[in-house]
Scaffold this motif. Sequence first.
Motif, short mmCIF file in Angstrom:
data_model
loop_
_atom_site.label_atom_id
_atom_site.label_comp_id
_atom_site.label_asym_id
_atom_site.label_seq_id
_atom_site.Cartn_x
_atom_site.Cartn_y
_atom_site.Cartn_z
N ARG A 310 0.83 -1.21 0.00
CA ARG A 310 0.00 0.00 0.00
C ARG A 310 0.86 1.25 0.00
O ARG A 310 0.59 2.22 -0.70
CB ARG A 310 -0.92 0.01 1.23
CG ARG A 310 -2.20 -0.75 1.06
CD ARG A 310 -3.31 -0.20 1.98
NE ARG A 310 -2.89 -0.13 3.37
CZ ARG A 310 -2.97 -1.11 4.23
NH1 ARG A 310 -3.40 -2.29 3.82
NH2 ARG A 310 -2.60 -0.95 5.48
N GLU A 313 2.44 1.92 -3.45
CA GLU A 313 1.45 2.40 -4.41
C GLU A 313 1.07 3.85 -4.11
O GLU A 313 0.97 4.69 -5.02
CB GLU A 313 0.20 1.51 -4.36
CG GLU A 313 -0.90 1.93 -5.32
CD GLU A 313 -0.45 1.90 -6.78
OE1 GLU A 313 -1.00 2.68 -7.59
OE2 GLU A 313 0.45 1.09 -7.12
N LEU A 314 0.91 4.17 -2.82
CA LEU A 314 0.55 5.55 -2.44
C LEU A 314 1.69 6.52 -2.75
O LEU A 314 1.47 7.65 -3.18
CB LEU A 314 0.20 5.60 -0.95
CG LEU A 314 -1.10 4.88 -0.57
CD1 LEU A 314 -1.22 4.76 0.93
CD2 LEU A 314 -2.30 5.63 -1.13
N TRP A 315 2.92 6.08 -2.54
CA TRP A 315 4.08 6.93 -2.84
C TRP A 315 4.13 7.24 -4.33
O TRP A 315 4.38 8.37 -4.73
CB TRP A 315 5.34 6.22 -2.39
CG TRP A 315 6.60 6.98 -2.71
CD1 TRP A 315 7.37 6.86 -3.82
CD2 TRP A 315 7.21 7.99 -1.91
NE1 TRP A 315 8.44 7.71 -3.77
CE2 TRP A 315 8.37 8.43 -2.61
CE3 TRP A 315 6.92 8.56 -0.68
CZ2 TRP A 315 9.21 9.40 -2.10
CZ3 TRP A 315 7.76 9.54 -0.18
CH2 TRP A 315 8.89 9.94 -0.89
N ARG A 316 3.87 6.24 -5.15
CA ARG A 316 3.87 6.45 -6.61
C ARG A 316 2.80 7.45 -7.02
O ARG A 316 2.98 8.20 -7.98
CB ARG A 316 3.64 5.11 -7.32
CG ARG A 316 4.83 4.16 -7.26
CD ARG A 316 4.55 2.81 -7.90
NE ARG A 316 4.11 2.96 -9.28
CZ ARG A 316 2.89 2.71 -9.72
NH1 ARG A 316 1.94 2.31 -8.88
NH2 ARG A 316 2.59 2.85 -11.00
N ARG A 317 1.69 7.46 -6.30
CA ARG A 317 0.62 8.40 -6.62
C ARG A 317 0.86 9.80 -6.06
O ARG A 317 0.11 10.73 -6.37
CB ARG A 317 -0.71 7.87 -6.07
CG ARG A 317 -1.18 6.57 -6.71
CD ARG A 317 -2.49 6.14 -6.08
NE ARG A 317 -2.91 4.83 -6.57
CZ ARG A 317 -4.00 4.20 -6.14
NH1 ARG A 317 -4.76 4.77 -5.22
NH2 ARG A 317 -4.31 3.03 -6.63
N GLY A 318 1.87 9.96 -5.22
CA GLY A 318 2.20 11.27 -4.68
C GLY A 318 1.39 11.68 -3.47
O GLY A 318 1.30 12.87 -3.14
N ALA A 319 0.78 10.70 -2.76
CA ALA A 319 0.01 11.04 -1.55
C ALA A 319 0.93 11.60 -0.48
O ALA A 319 2.14 11.33 -0.48
CB ALA A 319 -0.70 9.79 -1.04
N THR A 340 4.17 9.67 2.29
CA THR A 340 2.92 9.11 1.83
C THR A 340 2.00 8.68 2.95
O THR A 340 2.45 8.16 3.94
CB THR A 340 3.22 7.87 0.98
OG1 THR A 340 4.26 8.20 0.08
CG2 THR A 340 2.02 7.38 0.23
#
Length: 352
Positions: A310, A313-319, A340
Amino acid sequence: MKLVVQVRLLPTPVQAAALEATLRACNEAATWVSQVAFAYATLKANLRAGRLGRPGSARYRRATQKPVAFRPFGAQPYDDRVLSWQIADRTVSVWTTGGRMKNVAFTASVEQLATLALYRRGESDLVHRDGMWFLNATCEVPEAEPNTEPVDFLGIDLGIVNIATTSDGEIMAGRELNRIRIRERGLRTKLQKKNTPSARRRLKKRRRKEARRARDINHKIAKHVVAEAERTGRGIALEDLTGIRERVRLRKPQRVTHSSWSFAQLGQFTCAECGHIDRANRVSQAWFACRSCGFVDHADRNGSRNIRARAWELWRRGAQSTAPAPPPKSAGGAGRKRSTTASGARCASPSL
């Protein structure tokens, strides 16, 4: 990076009496002001986090309707105008209600003295605890500029039976800590029932022992996890457990264990191999067996792998992260870093 260095004061009886009178006067004044201006940042933060119950509950109403009363020996902050350090002589000069009091001795290790001499900045808190006097000094220690782009994440599943389980498969069991807590809880119960003067003295002497042991164990585990993340260039991903004590309802026998738990966790039913979600996947406290693909693993290890996935994936989305930001560069720390968080994962770079 801000550190707190605690040193023990060694006041004479006359000096101790002056410090006691000063703390009492300061806290009496603070209690009086509290009745006039009832507003506290800490109270608001606790209410937002859900630590004082749901809005409208009896506990919530008590917290918001009654002004805070300060303990007679509550800690008091001193800045450099009213407290000065003579580190070479191991003494301090401190303001009291009876005037300026000089040559109050303190004891500290060689490492503490070096840190105080080089990095002490800002306020120092005067603390009275268990008949002893302490000064907690704030130190701002410079740190190297970290790499803000992790190559991966180290997922950490936090629990009661196992304090921490990493996505690398390392399990740090909490048996010793839980054994200590059970023994201390039984001893406290016996002493409280006895209720003699000697029993009360023993209760007072032991009241911080369990907390000190737990803090030491948790600190060692945290240092180990951070060192491993730094060594491999990874970030650290944790579950977001804010307000879990208010969100989770427990049966009565579980409440004591839950309240004394340093961490908490929600049940993990997702397979780290195929993603299948089923409550029946969690066959026991310790084991996970996927009903779809047949994958079998330790339940905490499976949970930590899900947290890692998780986080990545969140890091890749820039959260953005809810981890505390480091101090600004002017204070000796590093600048704000991208990190993230979302839906149950809290992620940060290794330096955090």
